[in-house]
Scaffold this active site. Structure first.
Site, PDB file in Angstrom:
ATOM      1  CB  SER A  18      -8.152   4.013   2.581  1.00  0.00           C
ATOM      2  OG  SER A  18      -7.362   3.355   3.561  1.00  0.00           O
ATOM      3  CE  LYS A  47      -3.939   2.033   2.533  1.00  0.00           C
ATOM      4  NZ  LYS A  47      -4.875   1.896   3.678  1.00  0.00           N
ATOM      5  CB  SER A  63      -8.763   1.361   5.585  1.00  0.00           C
ATOM      6  OG  SER A  63      -9.426   2.553   5.309  1.00  0.00           O
TER       7      SER A  63
HETATM    8  N1  GLN Z   1     -13.300   4.851   5.709  1.00  0.00           N
HETATM    9  C1  GLN Z   1     -12.807   5.362   6.960  1.00  0.00           C
HETATM   10  C2  GLN Z   1     -12.380   6.799   6.788  1.00  0.00           C
HETATM   11  O1  GLN Z   1     -12.555   7.308   5.751  1.00  0.00           O
HETATM   12  C3  GLN Z   1     -11.670   4.521   7.457  1.00  0.00           C
HETATM   13  C4  GLN Z   1     -10.419   4.798   6.750  1.00  0.00           C
HETATM   14  C5  GLN Z   1      -9.284   3.951   7.226  1.00  0.00           C
HETATM   15  O2  GLN Z   1      -9.483   2.986   7.964  1.00  0.00           O
HETATM   16  N2  GLN Z   1      -8.095   4.343   6.837  1.00  0.00           N
HETATM   17  O3  GLN Z   1     -11.883   7.401   7.683  1.00  0.00           O
END
Ligand code: GLN
Length: 493
Positions: free
Chosen positions: A159, A79, A183
């Site tokens: 994400s 990532k 995410s």
């Molecule tokens: N979707 C959540 C956010 O936008 C979690 C993102 C994440 O876990 N990095 O904050």
């Protein structure tokens, strides 16, 4: 020879060790698959030479009879939130475009030390903020899955959507993810793969671009529970460079995998029966109970009364920490610098940040700055921290009655890219089942359960006590063995 790109972590590692194929053959096969899948936009940069160099090192070690690491010969996607020495690291933002670290994140270094190789840097939501992979400066990532009867590009979740897309499309056997509020788990659920967020502190945050430091955790994404256990073992471990790193031995999760759940209690949190959850997801949750019972577990009802406050609290705590963490991107030290003619330092900060951050990132910085401001700190930030403590206490009490909790991962299946952008709040709701475990710092995993009527994957979530990744993995394995999830996306890319 079987198509090497269908193999997962364990099969590649064992096949290389046995001499069924060479690590170079594996890396070449995946490099070709990555090059052929540009339509998914899963990678921001590809690093085929890195994958080959790591593979050659493993092949030479094997030839010399030297011991091989836990990930030996396995090429993975990284990532693009992990700093990689000499390879651009952007967090999918414009502000970090062109930033090439001169250091390696602890987690990625551990993976290379275990014999893994890097296929490239995976796309993500910008600064890991998002649930659909539509906030990347480098364009949306498409899921390899399509809805039956539709050609619309679907979201791979976010994400870690580059990670989920690549693993589901079999252009990488596994990938790293990070999970701040879902995410790893939500993208895994959307794409029919497994992903585990370990206990907060298991994986070092050193060299990982920070979003919300009290929540951020790295973890593996792969197509089986066994592969996640192996890869998590390679990623985890104490790191003196991260002040919140857990100073505890890393158990051998792979060796202790056991899907016999006799004597174990599985809690079903009644507050997770929420309005707006797809019937197919509620049905798969019921099916999950049947599977775990079949594995020998006893099913008990538990209560997590503060669940409905978890998401609002998360959307105060996470932006608050983000606004502080992202203050470092000012045009002075990293990446982009926008210095309009004749302007001063303040103008440079403003111009750089205006041009360098995407809309969602700006929204989080504004919210975070607001909730931390002197006049509103107590009303928002302090309240949210109190709620966070209550959410954690709910879990502590629930774990007096059960060993692991079973819940849905998401309220819906994946959706078409572009279909959810009107209202950020509906997007935030994707994480309603994921965020409580994040606030409490608990290990949590998503495993594929079934395919819905539209032909899209659905996941089930397992949450465990602190440090008890093993129970999460074991219950996940019990589900995996019974769900028999063999569906694959049809290749269109
Ligand atoms: N979707 C959540 C956010 O936008 C979690 C993102 C994440 O876990 N990095 O904050």
């Amino acid at each position: 020879m079987t198509d090497l790109t269908n193999l997962g972590v364990k099969d590649i590692r064992d096949g290389v060790a046995k001499g069924d194929f060479t690590a170079r053959e594996v890396a070449s096969a995946f490099n070709a698959a990555v090059a052929d899948a540009a339509a998914l936009n899963a990678f921001i940069v590809t690093t085929p030479d890195y994958a080959l160099a790591a593979a050659d090192a493993v092949d030479s070690k094997r030839a010399a009879g030297e011991p091989l690491g836990a990930m030996a010969g396995v090429p993975i996607g990284m990532k693009d939130l992990f700093a990689t020495d000499g390879v651009q690291t952007t967090a999918a933002s414009h502000i970090l475009e062109g930033f090439t670290p001169r250091y390696e994140s602890t987690v990625s270094q551990k993976l290379w030390d275990a014999g893994a190789g890097m296929l490239g840097k995976l796309n993500l939501d910008q600064f890991a903020m998002g649930s659909s992979n539509e906030t990347s400066y480098f364009g949306n990532v498409a899921s390899p899955w399509k809805k039956a009867g539709s050609n619309a590009a679907m979201s791979p979740g976010g994400s870690s959507g580059g990670s989920s897309s690549a693993v589901a499309a079999r252009i990488a056997p596994a990938a790293t993810g990070t999970d701040t509020g879902g995410s790893i788990r939500q993208p895994a659920a959307f794409t029919g793969i497994c992903g585990i967020k370990p206990t907060y502190g298991r994986c070092s945050r050193w060299g990982v671009v920070a979003f919300a430091s009290s929540l951020d955790q790295a973890g593996p994404m792969a197509r089986s529970v066994e592969d996640c256990a192996i890869m998590l073992g390679a990623m985890a471990g104490f790191d003196p460079k991260d002040s919140t790193s857990l100073d505890m031995p890393v158990p051998d999760w792979e060796a202790a995998l056991n899907s016999d759940l006799r004597g174990k209690k599985v809690g079903i949190p009644r507050e997770y029966r929420m309005e707006g959850t797809d019937q197919a997801i509620l049905d798969s949750w019921e099916q999950g109970k049947v599977w775990l019972k079949d594995a020998g577990a006893e099913i008990v009802d538990v209560s997590l009364p503060h669940t409905k406050y978890a998401l609002p609290a998360y959307y105060i705590v996470a932006p608050a920490e983000a606004s502080s963490n992202l203050a470092r991107y000012d045009g002075v030290r990293y990446g982009l610098r926008d210095l309009p003619d004749g302007s001063g330092l303040q103008d440079m900060y403003a111009a750089t940040r205006a041009a360098g951050f995407g809309d969602e990132v700006k929204r989080r910085i504004l919210i975070g700055t607001y909730v931390l401001s002197a006049g509103f700190y107590d009303a928002y930030y302090t309240q949210a921290q109190k709620v966070r403590a209550l959410v954690a206490r709910d879990f502590e009490r629930a774990f007096e009655q059960c060993d692991v909790i079973l819940a849905p991962t998401t309220p819906t299946a994946s959706f078409p890219l572009g279909s959810m952008n009107e209202d950020p709040l509906t997007m935030y709701l994707n994480d309603v089942f994921a965020v409580p475990a994040s606030l409490a710092g608990l290990p949590a995993m998503s495993v594929p359960a079934t395919i819905n009527a539209d032909g899209l994957p659905l996941g089930l979530q397992l949450v465990g006590r602190p440090f008890d990744e093993q129970s999460v993995l074991n219950a996940g394995l019990a589900i995996q063995q019974r769900a028999d999830f063999t569906a694959k996306p049809d290749k269109w890319w």
